[in-house]
Design a protein around this motif. Structure first.
Motif, PDB file in Angstrom:
ATOM      1  N   GLU A 112       0.924  -1.490  -0.559  1.00  0.00           N
ATOM      2  CA  GLU A 112       0.270   0.366   0.441  1.00  0.00           C
ATOM      3  C   GLU A 112       0.639   1.178   0.386  1.00  0.00           C
ATOM      4  N   GLY A 113       2.375   1.301   0.356  1.00  0.00           N
ATOM      5  CA  GLY A 113       2.784   2.180   1.217  1.00  0.00           C
ATOM      6  C   GLY A 113       3.162   3.027  -0.606  1.00  0.00           C
ATOM      7  N   VAL A 114       3.368   1.911  -1.744  1.00  0.00           N
ATOM      8  CA  VAL A 114       4.057   2.232  -2.796  1.00  0.00           C
ATOM      9  C   VAL A 114       2.792   2.699  -3.811  1.00  0.00           C
ATOM     10  N   ARG A 115       1.683   2.261  -3.535  1.00  0.00           N
ATOM     11  CA  ARG A 115       1.158   3.103  -4.197  1.00  0.00           C
ATOM     12  C   ARG A 115       0.567   4.155  -4.240  1.00  0.00           C
ATOM     13  N   GLN A 116       0.592   4.735  -2.615  1.00  0.00           N
ATOM     14  CA  GLN A 116       0.533   6.069  -2.651  1.00  0.00           C
ATOM     15  C   GLN A 116       1.711   7.059  -2.488  1.00  0.00           C
ATOM     16  N   VAL A 117       3.331   5.957  -3.280  1.00  0.00           N
ATOM     17  CA  VAL A 117       3.934   6.823  -3.540  1.00  0.00           C
ATOM     18  C   VAL A 117       3.849   7.612  -4.988  1.00  0.00           C
ATOM     19  N   LEU A 118       2.765   6.398  -5.896  1.00  0.00           N
ATOM     20  CA  LEU A 118       2.326   7.496  -6.844  1.00  0.00           C
ATOM     21  C   LEU A 118       1.583   8.394  -7.536  1.00  0.00           C
ATOM     22  N   GLN A 119       0.481   8.627  -6.050  1.00  0.00           N
ATOM     23  CA  GLN A 119      -0.452   9.330  -6.283  1.00  0.00           C
ATOM     24  C   GLN A 119      -0.303  10.549  -6.427  1.00  0.00           C
ATOM     25  N   ARG A 120       0.949  10.691  -5.816  1.00  0.00           N
ATOM     26  CA  ARG A 120       1.022  12.415  -6.434  1.00  0.00           C
ATOM     27  C   ARG A 120       2.115  12.673  -8.138  1.00  0.00           C
ATOM     28  N   PRO A 121       2.739  11.894  -8.107  1.00  0.00           N
ATOM     29  CA  PRO A 121       3.092  11.939  -9.432  1.00  0.00           C
ATOM     30  C   PRO A 121       1.995  11.754 -10.251  1.00  0.00           C
TER      31      PRO A 121
END
Length: 619
Positions: free
Chosen positions: A3-12
């Motif tokens: 889930e942490g990796v998915r959150q990293v994608l949200q802003r870009p």
């Protein structure tokens, strides 16, 4: 994907969408300048959304998304100024116009994300998932721009990604690539750990075929360079996975794993307990006993008599047939345990039971593999035993002592050496642990007797310095287990006082353990040492021993002997001994060694006293 990796994608993704919208809303006079920017942002947004649905390799994902976010923030800042109209001059010099640099950076981000999708989508092709073929993986993915300044990083990412998601064949190849990379320099192995290579390697050890398992174990060995790295391996579950392989894996892989156990413990002693908790000690002993104790299974040892290993009698034909039946079940079937009174008992376990490794079918292995397995099992047990009384007790409560004795007698060179090292480590612990000495090295125990017989045989033959050192050390550490009448030990050790180098030093140290006051039989042993003609070589060592450190050690041994048996004619009639003591009191740094100075003063005084009492001793 975490889930942490998915959150990293949200802003870009959010930034890419905003850049697209700003480019669409640009002032008409700037519209043409933002066409390429909009196209690239759109392409990047599509790739980012695809990434959000993929199972991404976390380490490069975080670095690529961090870089992508920074580039998109710059693009967003430029595009946000595109709505305001400017005059012709301002337009020519408008800082809001996208530069070649931002276009280049966006291109790099697109390439990075594309590479990430490809490297993370290296799927297992065992069943043809996705319609791709293994051939696709044979084509190098190339380095992503983010790794341009650190190409090794891209190679590590690609190899680890294959380990995570590739077919067994590709995972085997990737493990080999990591072996090569980790061998190159000290920085690479740290990068492999940092970039998440440990988990996939351990998974390959657990699930792979023989070649893949071996490659993964080699890679793990190369990663285990210091205590910190080994601690990370332990936290990742290396102990339980190694235990599984030692119980069920191919013997060649088991030998590699046993060697890895030794190396890991050598770098990080606290992992001894973790390995012990996963029954690694018992599993290693089972491998050590396989086809080693068949000879011993021919003997019966009455449970109520105190008999040496040489006084056992051959069993009846009936018992021989029974033991032969046991041997067909593998070495683990005849589990030999020293009982409380020091004798052997036989306890049968079913094949593949919890008592040890499953050894079914191992008879067909080639002799080299069997020898390697025993050598590595002995090596691992030696390191596991180092300074650990509980593990030593587990080892000696099993049939391991008999195994070590047998292998020390007739094993291949590496097996003999590692068996000697294991006995040395156990003996070192027993020297300071009375309970272990009593339980494992009771003089009436056939297993202990067999061990001492083989240690002495090596010392008496004296044909291998490499083997002699641990055997001499072990005998010295066991000095308090020998009875007064056990005189055969001293003579062979005294002969080494006339040798050179480390062998002489080990012999001096061993004899000192026999003669020191802490040894209950120090009087008997001191008398035996001097009767074995030790005075002359000890005097020479006090004067001329090399390296210089041995001079003090020889002096200490000589002082103990003089203090305990000053009445011996070999001392009272020998001017050289008192001369050596007097010389040492002036020349051997006793001022900084209070205990040595005290021992020397007392020994010199006692010898002078006994010489003065003897008419032959007046000087």
């Amino acid at each position: 994907m975490a889930e942490g990796v998915r959150q990293v994608l949200q802003r870009p993704i959010q930034l890419a969408d905003e850049v697209i919208k700003l480019a669409d809303d640009a002032h008409p006079s700037f519209k043409a300048d933002y066409v390429d920017l909009r196209v690239k942002a759109d392409r990047l947004a599509a790739l980012l959304r695809q990434a959000a649905r993929a199972d991404l390799y976390e380490r490069p994902t975080r670095r690529i998304m961090h870089e992508t976010e920074q580039v998109l923030e710059k693009a967003h800042s430029i595009a946000s100024k595109s709505r305001t109209s400017h005059g012709l001059i301002k337009r020519v010099f408008n800082p809001a116009t996208p530069s070649r640099k931002i276009h280049s950076q966006l291109d790099n981000c697109i390439t990075d994300v594309s590479w990430l999708l490809r490297v993370s989508a290296t799927r297992r092709h065992d069943g043809g998932e996705g319609g791709d073929s293994d051939d696709d993986d044979d084509v190098g993915l190339g380095l992503p721009p983010i790794a341009a300044n650190e190409p090794i990083l891209g190679l590590i990412w690609e190899a680890v990604a294959k380990l995570q998601n590739g077919s067994l064949e590709k995972r085997t190849s990737a493990a080999s690539e990591l072996v090569s990379l980790a061998s190159d320099n000290d920085r690479n192995w740290k990068l492999i750990i940092e970039e998440g290579g440990v988990g996939p390697l351990l998974k390959l050890v657990k699930e792979g075929k023989a070649e893949g398992q071996e490659n993964a174990v080699k890679a793990i060995l190369l990663l285990a360079r210091d205590s910190e790295s080994v601690e990370k391996l332990v936290q990742a579950g290396v102990c339980s996975i190694f235990a599984k392989v030692l119980k069920e894996g191919p013997m060649k892989v088991q030998a590699s794993v046993a060697n890895a156990v030794a190396e890991l413990v050598d770098k990080y002693l606290p992992c001894q307990d973790e390995f012990a908790q996963h029954n690694v000690v018992r599993l290693l002993v089972a491998h050590l006993a396989f086809e080693t104790l068949e000879e011993h299974s021919k003997y019966t040892i009455p449970s109520k008599s105190h008999m040496s290993i040489h006084s056992v009698v051959l069993a009846s034909n009936k018992n021989q047939m029974h033991n032969t039946t046991q041997s067909h079940h593998g070495g683990d079937a005849a589990a030999v345990h020293p009982a409380g009174n020091g004798h052997l008992s036989h306890q049968q376990h079913p094949q593949g039971s919890s008592s040890g490794a499953s050894l079914k079918g191992r008879e067909s292995e080639d002799p080299e593999t069997k020898a390697a397995m025993k050598a590595m099992a002995a090596k691992a047990l030696a390191l596991l035993a180092r300074g650990h009384p509980n593990i030593c007790k587990n080892i000696t409560d099993s049939r391991a002592l008999l195994c070590f004795a047998s292998l020390l007698e007739k094993g291949p060179d590496d097996v003999r050496y590692n068996s000697a090292i294991a006995l040395k480590e156990i003996a070192r612990v027993a020297e300071d642990d009375a309970d272990l000495r009593r339980s494992a090295f009771n003089p009436s125990s056939p297993a202990a007797k067999a061990v001492v017989d083989q240690l002495l045989r090596v010392i008496e033959e004296g044909d291998s310095d490499r083997l002699l050192l641990p055997c001499i050390t072990a005998i010295g550490c066991l000095s308090r287990t020998f009875r007064a009448k056990e005189t055969r030990i001293i003579g062979p050790l005294v002969r080494f006082l006339e040798r050179e180098g480390q062998l002489t030093r080990e012999a001096v140290i061993a004899l000192t353990k026999f003669a020191c006051t802490e040894n209950y039989l120090h009087m008997d042993h001191s008398r035996a040492i001097i009767n074995a003609q030790a005075a002359k070589p000890l005097v020479q060592l006090v004067y001329l021993g090399e390296p210089p450190s041995i001079r003090k050690e020889a002096l200490v041994l000589l002082c103990y002997i003089v203090r305990h048996v000053p009445e011996s004619e070999a001392l009272t009639d020998n001017d050289d001994v008192i001369s050596a003591l007097r010389w040492a009191s002036k020349n051997i740094f006793t001022e900084e060694e209070e205990e040595v100075e005290k021992l020397l003063t007392e020994a010199k005084g006692r010898l002078e006293l006994y010489q003065s009492r003897d008419p032959r001793g007046f000087r």
